[in-house]
Design a protein around this motif. Structure first.
Motif, PDB file in Angstrom:
ATOM      1  N   PHE A 200       4.569  -3.874  66.108  1.00 12.36           N
ATOM      2  CA  PHE A 200       3.139  -4.226  66.109  1.00 12.36           C
ATOM      3  C   PHE A 200       2.926  -5.654  66.580  1.00 12.36           C
ATOM      4  O   PHE A 200       2.023  -5.929  67.388  1.00 12.36           O
ATOM      5  CB  PHE A 200       2.560  -4.043  64.706  1.00 12.36           C
TER       6      PHE A 200
ATOM      7  N   GLY B 257       2.040  -4.729  69.955  1.00  5.55           N
ATOM      8  CA  GLY B 257       0.700  -4.310  69.554  1.00  5.55           C
ATOM      9  C   GLY B 257       0.618  -2.829  69.252  1.00  5.55           C
ATOM     10  O   GLY B 257      -0.484  -2.272  69.188  1.00  5.55           O
TER      11      GLY B 257
ATOM     12  N   LEU C  12       1.175   0.400  66.809  1.00  7.53           N
ATOM     13  CA  LEU C  12       1.137   0.640  65.362  1.00  7.53           C
ATOM     14  C   LEU C  12       1.759   1.992  65.042  1.00  7.53           C
ATOM     15  O   LEU C  12       1.284   3.034  65.499  1.00  7.53           O
ATOM     16  CB  LEU C  12      -0.311   0.603  64.841  1.00  7.53           C
TER      17      LEU C  12
ATOM     18  N   LYS D  45      -4.665  -1.180  58.485  1.00  7.94           N
ATOM     19  CA  LYS D  45      -6.016  -1.740  58.614  1.00  7.94           C
ATOM     20  C   LYS D  45      -5.981  -3.256  58.459  1.00  7.94           C
ATOM     21  O   LYS D  45      -6.654  -3.998  59.194  1.00  7.94           O
ATOM     22  CB  LYS D  45      -6.934  -1.106  57.569  1.00  7.94           C
TER      23      LYS D  45
ATOM     24  N   TRP E 293      -3.330  -5.267  58.982  1.00  9.14           N
ATOM     25  CA  TRP E 293      -2.652  -5.881  60.136  1.00  9.14           C
ATOM     26  C   TRP E 293      -3.638  -6.072  61.286  1.00  9.14           C
ATOM     27  O   TRP E 293      -3.663  -7.122  61.933  1.00  9.14           O
ATOM     28  CB  TRP E 293      -1.492  -4.991  60.584  1.00  9.14           C
ATOM     29  N   LYS E 294      -4.420  -5.044  61.553  1.00  9.58           N
ATOM     30  CA  LYS E 294      -5.385  -5.132  62.661  1.00  9.58           C
ATOM     31  C   LYS E 294      -6.379  -6.265  62.414  1.00  9.58           C
ATOM     32  O   LYS E 294      -6.761  -6.986  63.337  1.00  9.58           O
ATOM     33  CB  LYS E 294      -6.143  -3.806  62.799  1.00  9.58           C
ATOM     34  N   ARG E 295      -6.788  -6.385  61.174  1.00 11.36           N
ATOM     35  CA  ARG E 295      -7.751  -7.433  60.836  1.00 11.36           C
ATOM     36  C   ARG E 295      -7.135  -8.810  61.033  1.00 11.36           C
ATOM     37  O   ARG E 295      -7.790  -9.737  61.537  1.00 11.36           O
ATOM     38  CB  ARG E 295      -8.193  -7.266  59.381  1.00 11.36           C
TER      39      ARG E 295
ATOM     40  N   ARG F 137      -4.705  -9.609  63.132  1.00 12.78           N
ATOM     41  CA  ARG F 137      -4.611  -9.859  64.565  1.00 12.78           C
ATOM     42  C   ARG F 137      -5.972 -10.257  65.133  1.00 12.78           C
ATOM     43  O   ARG F 137      -6.083 -11.172  65.947  1.00 12.78           O
ATOM     44  CB  ARG F 137      -4.083  -8.597  65.265  1.00 12.78           C
ATOM     45  N   GLN F 138      -7.028  -9.542  64.681  1.00  9.93           N
ATOM     46  CA  GLN F 138      -8.380  -9.813  65.189  1.00  9.93           C
ATOM     47  C   GLN F 138      -8.814 -11.251  64.882  1.00  9.93           C
ATOM     48  O   GLN F 138      -9.448 -11.905  65.711  1.00  9.93           O
ATOM     49  CB  GLN F 138      -9.375  -8.825  64.546  1.00  9.93           C
TER      50      GLN F 138
END
Length: 647
Positions: free
Chosen positions: A13, A17, A19, A29, A31-33, A35-36
């Motif tokens: 990830f 990138g 998942l 969820k 992890w994505k946050r 990164r964002q």
């Protein structure tokens, strides 16, 4: 999945990138946050909160800390050999408290994972505390499930703590070496959080209950199954001068000797046991109270709840419900007559002292109006105004009505007993209307009560000293009644300390039209859609009538004219019509009364003056027959004597 597998999914990830679908949904969820929002995966150390700000946060969460720390200590005893760290945070992820051994505390310092640091997702990357707060769910994450590399040697199990409204107010977290991760750790965190929630709810309910009990006007005492006090509310401390631990070793049964404590111990009904008049013994005196007793069983035994209320409070409630209050003042007495104005001035002076007052005047002159006005203009105005018509009291109930009775005093008595009018009037005014009708045989008892202001209930063992002002009223010439032997002279002089004579309406002709106008104005205000004008001729004809019923009769006539008159202007003709109709009704009533009087005399004569035979002949009780004889001024003794003479 082992820790190496989690590491590969994390690298996939972070580097590519991509998942892996096997990553926990909540972790994915998060992890994505991260990164964002550009969270640095190579950082992840906590940030200190300034000292004053952290002190403020601790104060805000003081109740949470007081409840949670003992529970955390209990949980720590279970995991301390595994070198885990217990962590408590607030709803923002600020660490409030940590518990752990020296080794785990030292490791946590490397991550700035300590009290007074912020540990939410955007500050330190994906972690169990942040995910639990973000998703309102318990979660365990291990090794590389953390977003930031410094956390990869840790496992964290976190469960949100919910407040009374269901919202998250913090998190309980158990953190340790990643290789020591076990599903039971998450279960322990959930159980700990649940215990904190339950304890907070119990404390809140206990606080609500304590607040409610302390705000009660009743004295509430909790007793253990041996009848020793274990808790008192504020009213008990203030009104009964009870304090723990001074009375903790006192058998409460000794303080309430009138109670049947065996019945209390055996009482198993849902509704409480209630008694209206029991003595609560203090070092100085006995306080008369009403008492309510209920009990509840628990694992530690039975707890008794005793609710005591001074009888004065109960009597105040009875007076409020019974309407024992004065509503009239001197402003309600309409007059422009100099004599009547002098009487009002005298009554106002009487109101400022506590002597007994005797008000004499014809029926309808407003004697009770004066009595209520005196009460409301006195220092007793906040106390009760208890009025009793002596003419309406049955002979066999006079004593119980005035002095009250204890439970079981006589057949038909209420099982709880009942206070009399004297007790109800305590700290206020007792108005004895038509005192001239009081039976001669009872006047001696009344004299003693008036002189000493001490009464004893029927069936009672002790006297009660009262603070009562006596106002008596009569439409008779009481001094003449004394001369005729119908009224005790000593009682007359005891009541006639402050005499007040209310003149009849015919002796103050200027008040006739004045009062009539006041009554019309009051009716016009009450019924504006029926507003009436009154011709001068109407007021002139009022002055020509003698008004044997005084102000009461005048008021009745004014109301009758107002309601019946169909035109907007009331004139002399309306008064003549009303009076003709009234006299016709009165004549019919007088004829009917005459017939009834003759019938009573007849049944007495035919029954040789026997009360029982006469009452049976008329189909009424002896008490009713006596009242009928009194109404028509018939003396059965005289009729018996006449029958004997004829024989």
């Amino acid at each position: 999945m082992n820790l190496d597998g989690l590491k590969k999914m994390w690298e996939q990830f972070i580097v590519k990138g991509e998942l892996d679908e096997r990553v926990q949904p909540a972790v994915a969820k998060s992890w994505k946050r991260c990164r964002q929002y550009g969270v640095d995966p190579w950082s992840g150390r906590g940030k200190h909160i300034e000292g004053n700000d952290f002190k403020r946060i601790l104060i805000q969460h003081q109740s949470l800390l007081e409840i949670a720390i003992p529970i955390m200590q209990s949980v720590y005893e279970i995991v301390k050999k595994s070198h885990f760290l217990l962590v408590l945070t607030d709803e923002q992820g600020t660490i409030l408290k940590t518990i752990g051994d020296d080794s785990i505390q030292k490791r946590s310092q490397e991550l700035v994972f300590s009290e007074g640091t912020s540990w939410n997702t955007l500050e330190v990357g994906s972690n169990a505390i942040g995910i639990a707060l973000d998703n309102n769910m318990p979660i365990q994450i291990r090794g590389a499930e953390h977003y930031c590399v410094p956390h990869h040697n840790w496992t964290c199990s976190a469960a949100p703590i919910h407040g009374l409204d269901g919202r998250s107010i913090g998190v309980l977290d158990i953190s340790g070496n990643a290789e020591e991760a076990h599903p039971h750790t998450l279960a322990l965190a959930v159980a700990g959080a649940f215990s904190i929630e339950n304890m907070m709810s119990s404390v809140h309910n206990s606080l609500l209950m304590r607040t409610a009990l302390n705000s009660s006007h009743e004295s509430i005492i909790l007793l253990n199954d041996n009848f020793f006090p274990i808790w008192l509310n504020l009213t008990a401390k203030q009104t009964l001068s009870l304090f723990l631990p001074q009375i903790a070793a006192v058998d409460f049964r000794k303080l309430l000797p009138d109670l049947d404590w065996k019945m209390v111990a055996d009482w198993n009904h849902k509704e409480p046991l209630f008694m209206t008049d029991v003595r609560f013994l203090t070092k100085q005196s006995a306080i008369h109270c009403s008492v309510s007793i209920s009990s509840a069983m628990s694992s530690s035994g039975r707890t008794y709840t005793i609710a005591l209320q001074k009888q004065e409070k109960l009597i105040q409630s009875v007076n409020k419900m019974s309407g024992n209050q004065a509503k009239y003042t001197f402003d309600d007495i309409y007059t422009q007559d100099p004599v009547m104005q002098h009487v009002i001035t005298l009554a106002q002076k009487y109101a400022q002292c506590d002597g007994n007052i005797l008000i004499e005047g014809e029926s309808g002159t407003g004697k009770e109006l004066f009595a209520q006005s005196i009460h409301n203009n006195s220092q007793r105005s906040r106390g009760p105004f208890v009025a009793i018509n002596c003419a309406s009291l049955p002979r066999d109930l006079i004593e119980s009505e005035l002095f009250g009775y204890e439970k079981g005093a006589f057949t038909g008595a209420l099982k709880e007993g009942n206070p009399g009018k004297f007790e109800l009037a305590n700290h206020g005014t007792l108005f004895l209307d038509e005192i001239g009708e009081m039976p001669l045989e009872f006047q001696a008892k009344l004299l003693r009560a008036v002189e000493t202001l001490c009464i004893r209930r029927i069936g009672g063992k002790e006297e009660k000293r009262l603070d009562v002002r006596i106002i008596a009223a009569t439409n008779r010439n009481l001094y003449r009644e004394v001369g005729l032997g119908h009224f005790r002279d000593d009682l007359y002089f005891r009541l006639n300390v402050l005499p007040l004579c209310v003149p009849p309406l015919r002796e103050r002709p200027s008040d006739i039209s004045f009062c009539a106008k006041q009554f019309f104005e009051r009716l016009n205000r009450r019924y504006p859609y029926k507003r009436k004008n009154v011709a001068a001729s109407f007021f002139e004809i009022l002055k020509k009538y003698s008004w044997p019923g005084n102000i009461r009769e005048l008021q009745n006539i004014i109301e009758r004219v107002f309601y019946i008159c169909s035109s907007n202007c009331i004139s002399q003709k309306d008064f003549s019509y009303i009076m003709d109709e009234t006299h016709s009704i009165i004549e019919e009533q007088e004829s009917s009364l005459t017939q009834e009087r003759e019938k009573i005399i007849y049944v007495l004569q035919t029954g040789s003056g026997s009360i029982e035979a006469a009452a049976n002949s008329l189909g009424v009780s002896r008490a009713t027959f006596y009242r009928m004889c009194k109404q028509y001024k018939i003396m059965p003794k005289m009729i018996r004597k006449q029958n004997k003479c004829m024989l």
